[in-house]
Design an enzyme around this catalytic site. Structure first.
Site, PDB file in Angstrom:
ATOM      1  CE  LYS A   1      -4.204  -2.147   1.501  1.00 35.52           C
ATOM      2  NZ  LYS A   1      -3.772  -3.494   1.958  1.00 35.52           N
TER       3      LYS A   1
HETATM    4  C1  LIG Z   1      -4.592  -4.552   1.694  1.00 37.35           C
HETATM    5  C2  LIG Z   1      -3.828  -5.804   1.620  1.00 37.35           C
HETATM    6  C3  LIG Z   1      -4.234  -6.866   0.806  1.00 37.35           C
HETATM    7  C4  LIG Z   1      -5.518  -6.826   0.009  1.00 37.35           C
HETATM    8  O1  LIG Z   1      -5.407  -5.934  -1.075  1.00 37.35           O
HETATM    9  P1  LIG Z   1      -6.747  -5.357  -1.773  1.00 37.35           P
HETATM   10  O2  LIG Z   1      -6.253  -4.365  -2.746  1.00 37.35           O
HETATM   11  O3  LIG Z   1      -7.579  -4.760  -0.682  1.00 37.35           O
HETATM   12  O4  LIG Z   1      -7.430  -6.519  -2.397  1.00 37.35           O
HETATM   13  C5  LIG Z   1      -3.423  -7.984   0.741  1.00 37.35           C
HETATM   14  N1  LIG Z   1      -2.286  -8.076   1.461  1.00 37.35           N
HETATM   15  C6  LIG Z   1      -1.872  -7.081   2.271  1.00 37.35           C
HETATM   16  C7  LIG Z   1      -0.638  -7.262   3.056  1.00 37.35           C
HETATM   17  C8  LIG Z   1      -2.610  -5.911   2.366  1.00 37.35           C
HETATM   18  O5  LIG Z   1      -2.192  -4.930   3.168  1.00 37.35           O
END
Ligand SMILES: *Cc1c(COP(=O)(O)O)cnc(C)c1O
Length: 430
Positions: free
Chosen positions: A107
């Protein structure tokens, strides 16, 4: 680039407006009205381009000169100050490591790009902007770090009390300055609902300037397409096109991958791997979308019972289930199966995977045919989830220095009920 709303396709806004508003006035999600593709020749030469160069070219193609090239290049370069390397497990299986950013999760890419885009858009604006973020763990931390001490920006994080790991909670609650953490008595879906209600509340929006930084914001979504191109560029062989296996919750990462594919990126197939919160695999199987109450798992950033990006996925396939099935598979994995996958990757390849990536590994193993090239998106660094590993694995776990930096300080949070009135009162008074 023009974007429309997933509810009303007649809506038309620019990328900058969409980033600023977060969500369309009709409550829909912004989606590119059309997705510009690269000429096929672009992919022949892609191996000689760096991650930053590829990302700039993708951003430029998407934005169609809405932000001048020099400013856009600066946003990309300031956002991507860390790599997204492709780790080889065997000659057909690769791991795209997306955890080299400051909060050790994928993210960081979207959050940093969005923070810098917003700062650019508001560079002449004297009013304070409040960023509202509902987080199931990693989002909030990435966003908070992305915006930390950015002038003119205030961040309000909402996280579900008792449903994030200790380390995640420290990351969310120890930043000071322009970041406030709200500990909500409820689930992630409750946090998401509160944010949606705040945007819809006329009294609030007449007093404050809000924007969202959830995966619903296109400013976070689009830059996540960059690393799919980079993964392709780093493959030792471009044929056959890769299968991307994406650990999925809110489906933002998957949506970005599908956008990359629509831009012409050669892809054999996408696999969306979920934990037991299996709304998407059920939809692909039955054709009906049934949101559920989220269940807590060891891959907790994917504990989502009503994935907010689902309407975008549907829109990308023109609402057609058969079209979706041709390009996308999905499967659901229990915590036991996830633990087994972690052990299997370690025993076969000497590689310690985090629980989210491990769900994707399990899904890829089921799908993998003799000739496919598989790329697993490793979305977080395993050291963020120490409780998941037994002693043997823990000994093999490298703890990066930047993890320590993340969790220093004392927890500071404001505890609130899941009631909208309480949240509203907090926002009005702050
Ligand atoms: C947010 C997250 C996900 C899921 O991703 P999305 O875009 O919400 O489907 C998977 N793994 C980690 C470590 C995350 O922080």
């Amino acid at each position: 680039m023009r974007l429309s709303s997933t509810i009303n396709p007649g809506v038309s806004v620019s990328f900058c407006e969409a980033v600023d508003r977060g969500i369309a006035d009709d409550g829909g999600l912004f989606m590119p009205a059309s997705i510009p593709a690269f000429p096929p020749g672009f992919f022949n030469g892609i191996g000689s381009l760096s991650f930053q160069e590829i990302s700039f070219l993708v951003a430029q193609r998407l934005l169609e000169h809405e932000i001048p090239a020099d400013a856009l290049r600066r946003i990309v370069e300031d956002s991507l100050t860390f790599p997204a390397p492709l780790h080889t497990l065997d000659d057909r299986t690769f791991v795209l490591e997306l955890f080299h950013g400051p909060t050790l999760a994928f993210k960081d890419f979207g959050a940093r790009f969005m923070a810098r885009t917003l700062a650019y858009l508001h560079r002449h604006d004297p009013r304070e902007t409040t960023i509202l973020v509902a987080t199931s763990g990693d989002t909030g931390s990435a966003v908070a770090h992305g915006f930390h001490n950015v002038e003119g920006m205030t961040v309000v994080l909402l996280y579900p009390s008792g449903r994030v790991s200790t380390i995640q909670e420290l990351q969310l609650t120890t930043l000071e300055g322009n970041v406030t953490a709200l500990e909500i008595e409820g689930t992630f879906d409750d946090c998401q609902r509160l944010v949606k209600q705040a945007f819809a509340d006329r009294e609030l929006s007449s007093r404050k300037k809000f924007t969202s930084a959830n995966s619903i914001n296109v400013g976070r979504l689009l830059p996540q397409a960059f690393y799919y191109f980079n993964a392709f560029a780093r493959l030792p062989a471009r044929e056959p096109p890769p299968v991307f296996c994406v650990p999925s919750g809110n489906l933002g990462n998957l949506t970005a991958g599908l956008i990359a594919w629509k831009m012409g990126l050669p892809v054999e197939r996408f696999i969306a791997a979920t934990n037991v919160n299996d709304v998407l695999p059920r939809f692909l199987e039955t054709g009906s979308y049934v949101p559920v109450q989220a269940v807590a798992t060891i891959s907790n950033a994917m504990d989502v019972g009503d994935p907010s990006n689902f309407p975008r996925i549907l829109a990308l396939f023109g609402g057609s289930l058969p079209a979706m099935r041709r390009m996308l598979s999905s499967s659901s994995w229990s915590d036991d199966e996830t633990r087994k996958a972690i052990l299997e990757v370690f025993q076969r390849h000497g590689y310690v995977m985090d629980p989210h990536g491990a769900v994707a590994y399990a899904a890829l193993r089921r799908y993998a045919r003799g000739t496919s090239t598989g790329i697993i998106l490793e979305t977080a660094h395993p050291s963020k989830f120490p409780d998941v590993y037994d002693t043997m694995l823990k000994e093999n776990l490298e703890v990066p220095e930047r993890l320590q930096a993340l969790i220093q300080g004392t927890k500071r949070s404001v505890r609130l009920s899941g009631k909208f009135e309480d949240f509203k009162a907090f926002l009005m008074s702050s």
